[in-house]
Design a protein around this motif. Structure first.
Motif, PDB file in Angstrom:
ATOM      1  N   ASP A   1    -116.664 -65.466  10.359  1.00 43.47           N
ATOM      2  CA  ASP A   1    -116.793 -67.024  10.116  1.00 43.47           C
ATOM      3  C   ASP A   1    -115.947 -67.555  10.936  1.00 43.47           C
ATOM      4  O   ASP A   1    -114.854 -67.861  10.885  1.00 43.47           O
ATOM      5  CB  ASP A   1    -116.399 -67.248   8.804  1.00 43.47           C
ATOM      6  CG  ASP A   1    -116.433 -68.860   8.616  1.00 43.47           C
ATOM      7  OD1 ASP A   1    -117.160 -69.460   9.183  1.00 43.47           O
ATOM      8  OD2 ASP A   1    -116.007 -69.378   7.284  1.00 43.47           O
TER       9      ASP A   1
ATOM     10  N   THR B   1    -115.804 -70.661  12.021  1.00 44.58           N
ATOM     11  CA  THR B   1    -114.953 -71.969  11.671  1.00 44.58           C
ATOM     12  C   THR B   1    -113.861 -71.441  11.001  1.00 44.58           C
ATOM     13  O   THR B   1    -112.736 -72.133  11.162  1.00 44.58           O
ATOM     14  CB  THR B   1    -116.007 -72.860  10.849  1.00 44.58           C
ATOM     15  OG1 THR B   1    -117.001 -73.262  11.787  1.00 44.58           O
ATOM     16  CG2 THR B   1    -115.278 -74.218  10.378  1.00 44.58           C
TER      17      THR B   1
ATOM     18  N   GLU C   1    -111.340 -70.322  13.218  1.00 44.07           N
ATOM     19  CA  GLU C   1    -110.516 -71.521  13.816  1.00 44.07           C
ATOM     20  C   GLU C   1    -109.480 -72.131  13.033  1.00 44.07           C
ATOM     21  O   GLU C   1    -108.511 -72.388  13.544  1.00 44.07           O
ATOM     22  CB  GLU C   1    -111.608 -72.650  14.420  1.00 44.07           C
ATOM     23  CG  GLU C   1    -112.452 -72.041  15.485  1.00 44.07           C
ATOM     24  CD  GLU C   1    -113.453 -72.772  15.992  1.00 44.07           C
ATOM     25  OE1 GLU C   1    -113.865 -72.824  17.151  1.00 44.07           O
ATOM     26  OE2 GLU C   1    -114.021 -73.599  15.053  1.00 44.07           O
ATOM     27  N   ARG C   2    -109.935 -72.330  11.823  1.00 48.71           N
ATOM     28  CA  ARG C   2    -108.818 -73.059  10.910  1.00 48.71           C
ATOM     29  C   ARG C   2    -107.794 -72.162  10.795  1.00 48.71           C
ATOM     30  O   ARG C   2    -106.428 -72.641  10.606  1.00 48.71           O
ATOM     31  CB  ARG C   2    -109.644 -73.231   9.630  1.00 48.71           C
ATOM     32  CG  ARG C   2    -110.806 -74.570   9.690  1.00 48.71           C
ATOM     33  CD  ARG C   2    -111.526 -74.641   8.158  1.00 48.71           C
ATOM     34  NE  ARG C   2    -110.343 -75.012   7.435  1.00 48.71           N
ATOM     35  CZ  ARG C   2    -110.157 -76.537   7.351  1.00 48.71           C
ATOM     36  NH1 ARG C   2    -110.634 -77.431   7.677  1.00 48.71           N
ATOM     37  NH2 ARG C   2    -109.372 -76.751   6.362  1.00 48.71           N
TER      38      ARG C   2
ATOM     39  N   SER D   1    -110.919 -64.313   6.168  1.00 46.09           N
ATOM     40  CA  SER D   1    -111.875 -65.172   5.172  1.00 46.09           C
ATOM     41  C   SER D   1    -111.252 -64.916   3.593  1.00 46.09           C
ATOM     42  O   SER D   1    -111.896 -65.137   2.989  1.00 46.09           O
ATOM     43  CB  SER D   1    -113.152 -64.699   5.239  1.00 46.09           C
ATOM     44  OG  SER D   1    -113.982 -64.919   6.372  1.00 46.09           O
TER      45      SER D   1
ATOM     46  N   ARG E   1    -106.678 -80.519   9.817  1.00 44.44           N
ATOM     47  CA  ARG E   1    -107.209 -79.493  10.454  1.00 44.44           C
ATOM     48  C   ARG E   1    -108.931 -79.808  10.837  1.00 44.44           C
ATOM     49  O   ARG E   1    -109.348 -79.777  11.903  1.00 44.44           O
ATOM     50  CB  ARG E   1    -107.314 -78.028   9.941  1.00 44.44           C
ATOM     51  CG  ARG E   1    -105.881 -77.385  10.301  1.00 44.44           C
ATOM     52  CD  ARG E   1    -105.818 -76.048   9.619  1.00 44.44           C
ATOM     53  NE  ARG E   1    -105.933 -76.163   8.332  1.00 44.44           N
ATOM     54  CZ  ARG E   1    -106.094 -74.886   7.532  1.00 44.44           C
ATOM     55  NH1 ARG E   1    -106.327 -73.704   8.054  1.00 44.44           N
ATOM     56  NH2 ARG E   1    -105.980 -75.183   6.363  1.00 44.44           N
ATOM     57  N   SER E   2    -109.607 -80.479   9.626  1.00 42.98           N
ATOM     58  CA  SER E   2    -110.851 -80.713   9.845  1.00 42.98           C
ATOM     59  C   SER E   2    -111.001 -81.735  10.748  1.00 42.98           C
ATOM     60  O   SER E   2    -112.023 -81.732  11.384  1.00 42.98           O
ATOM     61  CB  SER E   2    -111.459 -81.290   8.372  1.00 42.98           C
ATOM     62  OG  SER E   2    -111.307 -80.195   7.312  1.00 42.98           O
TER      63      SER E   2
ATOM     64  N   LEU F   1    -110.850 -80.339  14.242  1.00 41.05           N
ATOM     65  CA  LEU F   1    -112.023 -79.456  14.628  1.00 41.05           C
ATOM     66  C   LEU F   1    -113.336 -80.393  14.808  1.00 41.05           C
ATOM     67  O   LEU F   1    -114.449 -79.834  15.236  1.00 41.05           O
ATOM     68  CB  LEU F   1    -112.367 -78.392  13.671  1.00 41.05           C
ATOM     69  CG  LEU F   1    -111.215 -77.322  13.507  1.00 41.05           C
ATOM     70  CD1 LEU F   1    -111.612 -76.371  12.335  1.00 41.05           C
ATOM     71  CD2 LEU F   1    -111.170 -76.495  14.728  1.00 41.05           C
ATOM     72  N   GLU F   2    -113.469 -81.480  14.173  1.00 38.95           N
ATOM     73  CA  GLU F   2    -114.451 -82.523  14.314  1.00 38.95           C
ATOM     74  C   GLU F   2    -114.505 -83.330  15.545  1.00 38.95           C
ATOM     75  O   GLU F   2    -115.551 -84.069  15.974  1.00 38.95           O
ATOM     76  CB  GLU F   2    -114.528 -83.548  13.031  1.00 38.95           C
ATOM     77  CG  GLU F   2    -114.976 -82.567  11.701  1.00 38.95           C
ATOM     78  CD  GLU F   2    -114.964 -83.554  10.493  1.00 38.95           C
ATOM     79  OE1 GLU F   2    -114.436 -84.739  10.802  1.00 38.95           O
ATOM     80  OE2 GLU F   2    -114.905 -83.057   9.416  1.00 38.95           O
TER      81      GLU F   2
ATOM     82  N   ARG G   1    -110.576 -82.170  21.620  1.00 38.94           N
ATOM     83  CA  ARG G   1    -110.145 -81.133  20.977  1.00 38.94           C
ATOM     84  C   ARG G   1    -109.310 -80.247  21.847  1.00 38.94           C
ATOM     85  O   ARG G   1    -107.995 -79.819  21.446  1.00 38.94           O
ATOM     86  CB  ARG G   1    -111.088 -80.224  20.226  1.00 38.94           C
ATOM     87  CG  ARG G   1    -110.591 -79.333  19.270  1.00 38.94           C
ATOM     88  CD  ARG G   1    -111.461 -78.139  18.839  1.00 38.94           C
ATOM     89  NE  ARG G   1    -112.710 -78.929  18.419  1.00 38.94           N
ATOM     90  CZ  ARG G   1    -113.942 -78.083  18.357  1.00 38.94           C
ATOM     91  NH1 ARG G   1    -114.008 -76.858  18.699  1.00 38.94           N
ATOM     92  NH2 ARG G   1    -115.131 -78.669  18.042  1.00 38.94           N
TER      93      ARG G   1
END
Length: 518
Positions: free
Chosen positions: A197, A199, A202-203, A271, A477-478, A481-482, A488
């Motif tokens: 995953d 994303t 990355e988080r 994960s 963090r969201s 990443l957006e 970024r």
């Protein structure tokens, strides 16, 4: 294992995890965890194996005793009298209780022997044995005993596979400094063959970077000043002492929360979501609120396995009823919570170490929380009479500052090696300020140059800004990443260059985490 080796090891394991056959991924995590533990100190392996095997076997026997009892009751349905059924259940519960107590005594006995044999032998004039605490022994012991108690109480089914249980105990990120996981929250995640995953990874990497910044730029930079003042406090006035206490508050926050961020981020590479363990404690409005935000998993463990069982015991209930006629119903209702808080924080103080300063630190927190519980009706009446004041932002800030002051007074006892030093440092802070002593030359001699002080202030401001945004509900963090890719990466590269340019290297005792050996 150094912090850099931990990060490299974690990245290599994450890469191997996703190319490994799905059915073997949990086993790879187990092998990686034991490899990590062996590299960190092979002599500690027998202790984690003892905890793992004894807890697995004890829980399995407890579970099977319950199963046999239920089977016997089912087979005797219609033929057993109520008295026979009651006797059968009581006999099974006695066997389960014996197994529970034996396993608890064995594992907490090992922990106590390793942690407290030195101070006890020294107290009686004997030579300490020189035992070194295994990495994370308190964390995996508390986690295993929580699982055992949950099996005994019927909340969790006993794990039949010893290797899967071994992974639950030894999962390497949490060995460093927690969190203390619950079996029903973690075990299924460890067994599941997670898919790649991007994303989520990355988080996880962002959280690892944030934790690394807290640890290596902030905590390790504050360490020399803290050590210099607390280890030889006699030569410093109140101003330097107060600065050292604030530096310790910052060091401990950045070290502990940074470590939690790092290990949580590492788990997210696979994960796997670890339980929250740190939630902006310096925004707390009371001491109770502070401890619900600081080391959340330890607080929850103490609440579920010490506080409630103690507060609900018959002696405490009898005492509560006995004082009702003398002090009133409100006092009687609050008394079990007050006594429970004192017990919990006495144990937490002893968990830190079997010395007078830790005992006083635990009692300091426990007594304040006990007083708060007993005075809760008065606080409630004040809130009703002055509702507008209580709801104002100014009063909120005042409560935060008051809590910060209360917590920092406690840190004197937490960091001093002797209780007498804590009292003398407190006295100098209040009565012997000597502000002229606090100059750039002295701070430089204590290991914090003007440049270091500037970095600490800037880093603290950054942590405060991010924490304030999170306290108001922002998902930092969201949000990052957006952002558009150029924005970024510009922000990330700026932050990484700042870390590289301000990295602390070579500080004595700075490579490990403060809570790693608790």
């Amino acid at each position: 294992m150094s912090l850099y080796m931990l990060i490299a090891f974690s990245l290599l394991c994450a890469g191997a995890y996703y190319i490994c056959p799905r059915r073997l991924r949990w086993f790879l995590l187990l092998a990686a965890s034991y490899a990590f533990y062996a590299v960190s100190g092979a002599r500690a392996l027998p202790f984690i194996l003892l905890t793992t095997l004894s807890t697995w076997a004890g829980a399995l026997l407890i579970g099977r005793t319950g199963e046999r009892s239920r089977a016997a009751l089912k087979a005797g349905k219609g033929t057993l009298s109520p008295e026979e059924k009651k006797a059968l259940k009581a006999a099974a519960k006695r066997r389960q209780r014996v197994l529970l107590v034996l396993t608890l005594v064995l594992n907490f006995g090992v922990l106590a022997a390793l942690k407290y044999s030195g101070p006890v032998l020294t107290l009686f004039g004997a030579q300490p044995l020189g035992w070194v605490l295994p990495l994370g022994i308190s964390f995996y012991t508390f986690q295993s005993m929580g699982y055992l108690i949950d099996v005994y109480s019927g909340k969790t089914a006993a794990e039949k596979n010893p290797l899967r249980f071994a992974l639950f105990v030894s999962f390497f990120p949490q060995l460093i400094q927690g969190p203390i996981a619950r079996y029903d929250q973690l075990a299924a995640q460890l067994a599941e063959p997670h898919e790649f995953d991007l994303t989520g990874i990355e988080r996880g990497l962002l959280l690892m970077l944030w934790g690394f910044f807290k640890k290596k730029v902030i905590a390790d930079r504050a360490l020399p000043l803290v050590a210099a003042v607390f280890d030889a406090p006699e030569g410093f006035g109140g101003a330097v002492t107060a600065l050292a206490v604030l530096a310790y508050s910052l060091q401990q926050y950045a070290d502990f929360s940074g470590g939690i961020d790092l290990v949580t981020g590492i788990a997210q590479l696979f994960s796997i979501q670890l339980a929250p363990n740190f939630r902006r404690p310096y925004f707390a409005v009371s001491l109770g609120d502070f401890w619900r935000r600081w080391h959340i998993s330890l607080g929850a463990w103490m609440r579920d396995y010490v506080f409630y069982p103690f507060a609900l015991t018959r002696p405490v209930s009898r005492l509560s009823k006995a004082v009702k006629g003398v002090f009133g119903a409100g006092f009687a209702r609050a008394l079990p919570a007050a006594l429970g808080n004192i017990l919990v924080f006495l144990l937490v103080g002893l968990w830190h170490g079997a010395t007078a300063n830790y005992v006083l630190w635990g009692l300091y927190n426990g007594v304040i929380l006990a007083a708060s519980a007993l005075l809760e009706p008065a606080f409630h009446r004040f809130g009703e009479r002055h509702a507008a004041l209580v709801k104002s932002s100014g009063f909120h800030v005042l409560r935060v500052l008051r809590t910060f002051l209360i917590v920092n007074i406690g840190w004197y006892f937490d960091r001093c090696t002797r209780a007498a030093d804590a009292f003398s440092m407190l006295a100098r802070t209040v009565l012997g300020w000597n502000g002229a002593q606090l100059d750039a030359a002295l701070l430089t001699s204590l290991g914090v140059s003007p440049r270091d002080m500037g970095i600490l202030l800037l880093g603290t401001a950054l942590i405060f800004a991010v924490s304030l945004a999170q306290e108001r509900g922002a998902q930092v963090r969201s949000w990052l990443l957006e952002r558009p890719l150029p924005v970024r990466w510009a922000l990330l590269l700026t932050f990484i260059l700042f870390i590289l340019g301000t990295l602390v290297t070579g500080a004595t005792g700075a490579d490990g985490f403060m809570y790693a050996v608790f």
